[in-house]
Design a protein around this motif. Structure first.
Motif, PDB file in Angstrom:
ATOM      1  N   TYR A 144      -1.714   1.456  -4.563  1.00  0.00           N
ATOM      2  CA  TYR A 144      -0.849   0.285  -4.393  1.00  0.00           C
ATOM      3  C   TYR A 144       0.311   0.325  -5.368  1.00  0.00           C
ATOM      4  O   TYR A 144       0.198   0.848  -6.472  1.00  0.00           O
ATOM      5  CB  TYR A 144      -1.639  -1.005  -4.612  1.00  0.00           C
ATOM      6  N   MET A 145       1.410  -0.285  -4.904  1.00  0.00           N
ATOM      7  CA  MET A 145       2.582  -0.479  -5.762  1.00  0.00           C
ATOM      8  C   MET A 145       2.804  -1.971  -5.893  1.00  0.00           C
ATOM      9  O   MET A 145       2.575  -2.726  -4.951  1.00  0.00           O
ATOM     10  CB  MET A 145       3.820   0.173  -5.143  1.00  0.00           C
ATOM     11  N   LEU A 146       3.250  -2.384  -7.070  1.00  0.00           N
ATOM     12  CA  LEU A 146       3.652  -3.770  -7.290  1.00  0.00           C
ATOM     13  C   LEU A 146       5.155  -3.738  -7.477  1.00  0.00           C
ATOM     14  O   LEU A 146       5.651  -3.216  -8.479  1.00  0.00           O
ATOM     15  CB  LEU A 146       2.959  -4.372  -8.507  1.00  0.00           C
ATOM     16  N   LYS A 147       5.857  -4.211  -6.469  1.00  0.00           N
ATOM     17  CA  LYS A 147       7.317  -4.123  -6.383  1.00  0.00           C
ATOM     18  C   LYS A 147       7.720  -2.657  -6.442  1.00  0.00           C
ATOM     19  O   LYS A 147       7.411  -1.929  -5.522  1.00  0.00           O
ATOM     20  CB  LYS A 147       7.975  -5.005  -7.434  1.00  0.00           C
ATOM     21  N   GLU A 148       8.343  -2.189  -7.520  1.00  0.00           N
ATOM     22  CA  GLU A 148       8.781  -0.786  -7.572  1.00  0.00           C
ATOM     23  C   GLU A 148       7.946   0.059  -8.527  1.00  0.00           C
ATOM     24  O   GLU A 148       8.304   1.186  -8.835  1.00  0.00           O
ATOM     25  CB  GLU A 148      10.261  -0.717  -7.983  1.00  0.00           C
ATOM     26  N   LYS A 149       6.826  -0.477  -8.993  1.00  0.00           N
ATOM     27  CA  LYS A 149       5.998   0.221  -9.976  1.00  0.00           C
ATOM     28  C   LYS A 149       4.635   0.543  -9.376  1.00  0.00           C
ATOM     29  O   LYS A 149       4.040  -0.290  -8.694  1.00  0.00           O
ATOM     30  CB  LYS A 149       5.836  -0.662 -11.218  1.00  0.00           C
ATOM     31  N   VAL A 150       4.137   1.756  -9.666  1.00  0.00           N
ATOM     32  CA  VAL A 150       2.819   2.151  -9.168  1.00  0.00           C
ATOM     33  C   VAL A 150       1.770   1.374  -9.939  1.00  0.00           C
ATOM     34  O   VAL A 150       1.690   1.443 -11.165  1.00  0.00           O
ATOM     35  CB  VAL A 150       2.585   3.677  -9.327  1.00  0.00           C
ATOM     36  N   LEU A 151       0.972   0.602  -9.192  1.00  0.00           N
ATOM     37  CA  LEU A 151      -0.114  -0.164  -9.791  1.00  0.00           C
ATOM     38  C   LEU A 151      -1.352   0.725  -9.901  1.00  0.00           C
ATOM     39  O   LEU A 151      -2.016   0.750 -10.933  1.00  0.00           O
ATOM     40  CB  LEU A 151      -0.406  -1.383  -8.922  1.00  0.00           C
ATOM     41  N   ARG A 152      -1.638   1.452  -8.824  1.00  0.00           N
ATOM     42  CA  ARG A 152      -2.751   2.394  -8.801  1.00  0.00           C
ATOM     43  C   ARG A 152      -2.403   3.505  -7.826  1.00  0.00           C
ATOM     44  O   ARG A 152      -2.075   3.238  -6.675  1.00  0.00           O
ATOM     45  CB  ARG A 152      -4.019   1.672  -8.349  1.00  0.00           C
ATOM     46  N   ALA A 187       0.841  -1.189   0.000  1.00  0.00           N
ATOM     47  CA  ALA A 187       0.000   0.000   0.000  1.00  0.00           C
ATOM     48  C   ALA A 187       0.883   1.248   0.000  1.00  0.00           C
ATOM     49  O   ALA A 187       1.965   1.264   0.585  1.00  0.00           O
ATOM     50  CB  ALA A 187      -0.909  -0.001   1.225  1.00  0.00           C
ATOM     51  N   ILE A 188       0.412   2.282  -0.679  1.00  0.00           N
ATOM     52  CA  ILE A 188       1.129   3.559  -0.719  1.00  0.00           C
ATOM     53  C   ILE A 188       0.708   4.381   0.491  1.00  0.00           C
ATOM     54  O   ILE A 188      -0.486   4.563   0.739  1.00  0.00           O
ATOM     55  CB  ILE A 188       0.802   4.328  -2.018  1.00  0.00           C
ATOM     56  N   GLU A 189       1.698   4.842   1.250  1.00  0.00           N
ATOM     57  CA  GLU A 189       1.412   5.717   2.392  1.00  0.00           C
ATOM     58  C   GLU A 189       0.973   7.070   1.846  1.00  0.00           C
ATOM     59  O   GLU A 189       1.636   7.639   0.977  1.00  0.00           O
ATOM     60  CB  GLU A 189       2.658   5.888   3.262  1.00  0.00           C
ATOM     61  N   ALA A 190      -0.124   7.607   2.371  1.00  0.00           N
ATOM     62  CA  ALA A 190      -0.629   8.846   1.800  1.00  0.00           C
ATOM     63  C   ALA A 190      -0.844   9.935   2.853  1.00  0.00           C
ATOM     64  O   ALA A 190      -0.271  11.027   2.739  1.00  0.00           O
ATOM     65  CB  ALA A 190      -1.922   8.584   1.040  1.00  0.00           C
ATOM     66  N   VAL A 191      -1.672   9.679   3.849  1.00  0.00           N
ATOM     67  CA  VAL A 191      -2.054  10.714   4.813  1.00  0.00           C
ATOM     68  C   VAL A 191      -0.823  11.218   5.557  1.00  0.00           C
ATOM     69  O   VAL A 191      -0.018  10.452   6.068  1.00  0.00           O
ATOM     70  CB  VAL A 191      -3.110  10.187   5.803  1.00  0.00           C
ATOM     71  N   GLY A 192      -0.672  12.561   5.562  1.00  0.00           N
ATOM     72  CA  GLY A 192       0.444  13.200   6.244  1.00  0.00           C
ATOM     73  C   GLY A 192       1.689  13.326   5.379  1.00  0.00           C
ATOM     74  O   GLY A 192       2.666  13.942   5.788  1.00  0.00           O
ATOM     75  N   GLN A 193       1.655  12.756   4.191  1.00  0.00           N
ATOM     76  CA  GLN A 193       2.794  12.806   3.277  1.00  0.00           C
ATOM     77  C   GLN A 193       2.647  14.002   2.324  1.00  0.00           C
ATOM     78  O   GLN A 193       1.534  14.394   1.990  1.00  0.00           O
ATOM     79  CB  GLN A 193       2.876  11.530   2.439  1.00  0.00           C
ATOM     80  N   PRO A 194       3.758  14.566   1.855  1.00  0.00           N
ATOM     81  CA  PRO A 194       3.660  15.616   0.828  1.00  0.00           C
ATOM     82  C   PRO A 194       3.050  15.025  -0.444  1.00  0.00           C
ATOM     83  O   PRO A 194       3.325  13.881  -0.799  1.00  0.00           O
ATOM     84  CB  PRO A 194       5.108  16.031   0.575  1.00  0.00           C
ATOM     85  N   PHE A 195       2.201  15.801  -1.097  1.00  0.00           N
ATOM     86  CA  PHE A 195       1.567  15.335  -2.334  1.00  0.00           C
ATOM     87  C   PHE A 195       2.633  15.052  -3.384  1.00  0.00           C
ATOM     88  O   PHE A 195       3.496  15.882  -3.639  1.00  0.00           O
ATOM     89  CB  PHE A 195       0.578  16.389  -2.851  1.00  0.00           C
ATOM     90  N   ASN A 196       2.567  13.869  -3.972  1.00  0.00           N
ATOM     91  CA  ASN A 196       3.496  13.460  -5.025  1.00  0.00           C
ATOM     92  C   ASN A 196       2.654  12.897  -6.167  1.00  0.00           C
ATOM     93  O   ASN A 196       2.020  11.853  -6.012  1.00  0.00           O
ATOM     94  CB  ASN A 196       4.467  12.406  -4.497  1.00  0.00           C
ATOM     95  N   PRO A 197       2.628  13.577  -7.317  1.00  0.00           N
ATOM     96  CA  PRO A 197       1.774  13.109  -8.417  1.00  0.00           C
ATOM     97  C   PRO A 197       2.146  11.729  -8.959  1.00  0.00           C
ATOM     98  O   PRO A 197       1.345  11.111  -9.645  1.00  0.00           O
ATOM     99  CB  PRO A 197       1.940  14.183  -9.495  1.00  0.00           C
ATOM    100  N   GLU A 198       3.332  11.231  -8.632  1.00  0.00           N
ATOM    101  CA  GLU A 198       3.696   9.881  -9.055  1.00  0.00           C
ATOM    102  C   GLU A 198       2.949   8.817  -8.246  1.00  0.00           C
ATOM    103  O   GLU A 198       2.698   7.729  -8.732  1.00  0.00           O
ATOM    104  CB  GLU A 198       5.200   9.656  -8.906  1.00  0.00           C
ATOM    105  N   PHE A 199       2.617   9.155  -6.994  1.00  0.00           N
ATOM    106  CA  PHE A 199       1.976   8.188  -6.104  1.00  0.00           C
ATOM    107  C   PHE A 199       0.549   8.554  -5.715  1.00  0.00           C
ATOM    108  O   PHE A 199      -0.184   7.715  -5.227  1.00  0.00           O
ATOM    109  CB  PHE A 199       2.792   8.031  -4.814  1.00  0.00           C
TER     110      PHE A 199
END
Length: 191
Positions: free
Chosen positions: A175-183, A138-150
């Motif tokens: 979500y990421m699959l290994k090192e690639k953004v899945l969604r 899972a991609i950490e989101a809340v509290g993180q700086p906005f990153n358009p890649e993730f």
């Protein structure tokens, strides 16, 4: 141009050059021998060089056939690999499907919703562990700086808690699959 095509072209070119060199050598030697007037030796040398040219042609044809067979075999192997690539993952998911079937059967015969909720939670954890073992995270989101890649921002909101450009709410997990953004995660960003 693929490596196979380059190899095929190199093989073709090398074989053609060999045939050309042999033909040139044959013509050159034949002309030299004619000038020297060696008629008896000419015929024998001409036959020898013609035989050598034919052997080179046969070698070239065999190499071409071998390469064509190799190309067909590797293409078939790739198709089979693509067809059954998800077999390992599916094999790991089948027990989870079995557990869902058991939970649904238990829910229809029993109205204990706390047990059903615990069972569903256990199945969810089993499913997520299986996916994590395959490289999902899972991609950490809340509290993180906005990153358009993730992150995918769906709106900006005013926030006293977070400074500008920080993710304040996650609407849908990313979500990421290994090192690639899945969604990417759908988020609300402080503005």
């Amino acid at each position: 141009m693929s490596t196979k095509e380059q190899h095929n072209e190199t093989t073709d070119t090398a074989a053609e050059e060999t045939l050309e060199q042999t033909a040139e050598q044959t013509e050159s030697e034949f002309a030299d021998q004619n000038e020297a007037g060696e008629n008896a030796g000419e015929d024998a040398r001409y036959v020898e060089l013609t035989k050598q040219a034919e052997e080179n042609q046969q070698r070239y044809l065999r190499a071409q056939a071998d390469f064509d067979n190799f190309r067909r075999r590797t293409m078939k192997e790739k198709e089979e690999l693509a067809q059954y690539a998800s077999m390992k993952l599916i094999d790991q998911l089948v027990p989870i499907v079995d557990n869902f079937e058991r939970a649904l059967a238990a829910a229809s015969s029993n109205s204990d919703y706390d047990s059903l909720a615990k069972g569903i939670d256990m199945i969810f954890r089993q499913l997520f562990q299986t996916l994590e073992a395959e490289g999902l995270k899972a991609i950490e989101a809340v509290g993180q700086p906005f990153n358009p890649e993730f992150h995918q921002a769906i709106m900006t909101v005013e926030s006293d808690e977070y400074e500008e450009g920080i993710v304040v709410e996650e609407v849908q997990k990313g979500y990421m699959l290994k090192e690639k953004v899945l969604r990417p995660a759908m988020v609300k960003v402080s503005g």
